[in-house]
Design a protein around this motif. Structure first.
Motif, PDB file in Angstrom:
ATOM      1  N   GLU A  16      50.867  39.945  35.711  1.00  0.00           N
ATOM      2  CA  GLU A  16      49.433  39.944  35.425  1.00  0.00           C
ATOM      3  C   GLU A  16      48.670  39.113  36.451  1.00  0.00           C
ATOM      4  O   GLU A  16      47.556  39.457  36.852  1.00  0.00           O
ATOM      5  CB  GLU A  16      49.196  39.413  34.013  1.00  0.00           C
ATOM      6  CG  GLU A  16      49.699  40.368  32.930  1.00  0.00           C
ATOM      7  CD  GLU A  16      49.548  39.776  31.537  1.00  0.00           C
ATOM      8  OE1 GLU A  16      49.289  38.545  31.444  1.00  0.00           O
ATOM      9  OE2 GLU A  16      49.694  40.531  30.558  1.00  0.00           O
ATOM     10  N   ARG A  19      48.437  41.194  39.505  1.00  0.00           N
ATOM     11  CA  ARG A  19      47.419  42.231  39.318  1.00  0.00           C
ATOM     12  C   ARG A  19      46.035  41.695  39.616  1.00  0.00           C
ATOM     13  O   ARG A  19      45.231  42.350  40.312  1.00  0.00           O
ATOM     14  CB  ARG A  19      47.492  42.769  37.891  1.00  0.00           C
ATOM     15  CG  ARG A  19      46.444  43.834  37.574  1.00  0.00           C
ATOM     16  CD  ARG A  19      46.526  44.247  36.122  1.00  0.00           C
ATOM     17  NE  ARG A  19      46.236  43.125  35.238  1.00  0.00           N
ATOM     18  CZ  ARG A  19      46.326  43.172  33.900  1.00  0.00           C
ATOM     19  NH1 ARG A  19      46.722  44.281  33.316  1.00  0.00           N
ATOM     20  NH2 ARG A  19      46.050  42.114  33.167  1.00  0.00           N
ATOM     21  N   ARG A  23      43.466  42.804  42.642  1.00  0.00           N
ATOM     22  CA  ARG A  23      42.157  43.341  42.291  1.00  0.00           C
ATOM     23  C   ARG A  23      41.055  42.737  43.141  1.00  0.00           C
ATOM     24  O   ARG A  23      40.091  43.415  43.490  1.00  0.00           O
ATOM     25  CB  ARG A  23      41.892  43.109  40.807  1.00  0.00           C
ATOM     26  CG  ARG A  23      40.607  43.706  40.286  1.00  0.00           C
ATOM     27  CD  ARG A  23      40.586  43.643  38.770  1.00  0.00           C
ATOM     28  NE  ARG A  23      41.603  44.504  38.195  1.00  0.00           N
ATOM     29  CZ  ARG A  23      41.984  44.463  36.912  1.00  0.00           C
ATOM     30  NH1 ARG A  23      41.458  43.573  36.090  1.00  0.00           N
ATOM     31  NH2 ARG A  23      42.901  45.292  36.460  1.00  0.00           N
TER      32      ARG A  23
END
Length: 527
Positions: A16, A19, A23
């Motif tokens: 996570e 991620r 992003r």
């Protein structure tokens, strides 16, 4: 951070975090220095590859636990529902690989057993888990292995699988199918490669031509390896770019144009060779092709309008006047010339073709293509009318020049003219080309102007009436001239010229009138 010994919770937290880092990556890429961008691309690519492997592993685990079956959907749908990005493509490959390695009966994974690491499936699955092989490549490799399994020997299947994966990693999954014939030839069971070649022969095909009026003609061609090898051996050397070192002209033809022109040249040579084997006949039977073209007499004379191909599988194709003129040099073009009302005026005029004996003389004189800087041998050339046949050019050696197909097109398109010499020039050339664009039209205009001055006025009925009136002024025999005028009115055009000629007229006149008529005729001829 080393998370090699971490459990699922720690790994999920790291994923996570990664991620979120990905992003916002685009906003800070301007801070990269030196080779950082290239290094960063490698890291992100490895993350994506590992993500692909993780998708397959998660799907396999879900299948083993029965979660997908409990959801009442198939594996493909489950992957699409929980990996929305794969809706754009890739969900099928993930599901296909997961189904292959899940604990269900298969060729290499019987019920309740793990995948044999030495089997083709085990080799593919190990590469997928490592992130080296994508689900798309794994799917393609498994499909090829299924096709090859009944054909190649069992002991070589693992080697064949590893070879395909190595090729696919380097060049992509689309290359695997190209490797199949070689694998069958080297590792196939006895007689399998021969069977494959025999089946290919029935699948080879050449479609009938699809002709669009005024457009290109389309064929569909599928060949066996043997046929393709023969074709490429024939057209390969002829389709290479051919810049002209002597004139400095570059070969600007696209590769596709060069290849189709090479194919057409091979067909023309084959037709000519076949004619020689049949006895080397002259005329239409001895030409490279026979083409029936329908044109009106006005278009034929003015070089306008179009010709329509008749009596062949290309019936209906429209040919421009310039194309008909170029074909008229070497193909048996049979013009079916129509009058203004569509009535046929001329059928089957093919005497314009150079005879076999003339072509032999030209081959000895020109030795090859006469275009400057071209080295095409005489066997590859066509006999070209320097003054075009449609413009009244004679089919004589002093109006002929050998040209290869490419330069034959160039000469017609750029409207070049040549001087055909009785003796060679200082460079040994019998044919010297004027490569000024439009030189042919300038030459033709000059010749026509010279003929208009030197030639007498045509002896039309109107012109003859003027001559008769001039002679009658000094001839007292009114009855004689009245009879001639009556005959002239009755047969005013072609019929009169066919029944009488100028000599008959002179003989029928009184002695004094005949002498005057002869004097008048001489004066007219010298005008």
């Amino acid at each position: 951070m080393d998370i090699g010994g971490c459990g699922l919770r720690e790994r999920r937290s790291a994923i996570e975090t990664a991620r979120e880092a990905l992003r916002g990556l685009g906003a800070v890429l301007h801070e990269a220095q030196g080779s950082e961008l290239a290094e960063l691309m490698g890291v992100v690519d490895d993350v994506a590859a590992q993500a692909g492997a993780a998708r397959v592993a998660i799907t396999v685990e879900a299948m083993g636990r029965g979660e997908i079956e409990a959801a009442g959907v198939n594996v493909h749908t489950w992957v699409r529902d929980h990996a929305p990005s794969l809706r754009q493509g890739g969900a099928f490959q993930v599901a296909r690989v997961a189904c292959a390695v899940s604990p269900t009966p298969s060729r290499w994974c019987p019920q309740g057993q793990v995948v044999d690491p030495g089997s083709p499936l085990g080799i593919v699955w190990a590469e997928v888990q490592d992130g080296t092989v994508s689900p798309a490549l794994a799917c393609a490799a498994l499909r090829e292995v299924e096709r090859l399994a009944p054909i190649v020997r069992d002991e070589v299947l693992p080697t064949v699988t590893a070879s395909m994966l190595e090729l696919g990693v380097a060049w992509g999954p689309t290359q695997l199918r190209k490797l199949r014939p070689r694998l069958i030839a080297e590792f196939g069971r006895a007689g399998k490669f021969d069977d494959l070649q025999a089946r290919l022969a029935s699948a080879a095909r050449l479609s009938m031509p699809v002709v669009e009026s005024g457009d290109l003609t389309e064929y569909q061609l599928v060949m066996t390896p043997e046929q393709a090898a023969a074709l490429e051996a024939a057209i390969g050397p002829l389709s290479a770019p051919a810049p002209n070192d002597e004139t400095g002209e570059r070969d600007l033809r696209p590769a596709g144009q060069r290849r189709v022109e090479a194919l057409a040249l091979v067909c023309q040579r084959s037709s000519a060779a076949d004619a020689d084997q049949r006895g080397g006949v002259d005329g239409a039977a001895g030409s490279g092709a026979a083409l029936h073209v329908s044109m009106t007499v006005t278009d034929l004379q003015a070089g306008t309008g179009f010709g329509e191909v008749l009596a062949s599988t290309a019936t209906g194709a429209m040919l421009s006047p310039s194309v008909v003129r170029r074909l008229a040099c070497s193909a048996a073009v049979v013009p079916q010339v129509l009058g203004s009302a569509g009535e046929p005026l001329d059928e089957g005029r093919v005497e314009r073709l150079f005879t076999r004996a003339q072509r032999r003389v030209l081959m000895g004189r020109d030795r090859g293509c006469t275009y400057p800087g071209c080295g095409a041998p005489a066997a590859w050339t066509q006999a070209h009318h320097v003054v075009h046949w449609l413009d009244g050019g004679a089919t004589d050696l002093d109006n002929a020049a050998l040209l290869c197909q490419r330069h034959h097109t160039v000469v017609h398109d750029r409207r070049y003219v040549a001087q055909v010499r009785a003796t060679p020039d200082e460079l040994g050339r019998f044919v010297v080309w004027d490569r000024t664009v439009g030189s042919y039209d300038q030459y033709l205009e000059a010749v026509r102007a010279e003929r208009a001055v030197a030639d007498p006025r045509p002896l039309t009925p109107q012109r003859l009436a003027e001559l008769l009136a001039a002679i009658r002024a000094d001839d007292p025999d009114e009855q004689h001239w009245a009879r001639l005028e009556l005959d002239l009115e009755r047969d005013e055009h072609e019929q009169w010229r066919q029944s009488q000629d100028w000599a008959d007229l002179l003989e029928s006149m009184p002695p004094r009138g005949a002498e005057q008529a002869q004097a008048s005729s001489c004066t007219t001829t010298g005008a």
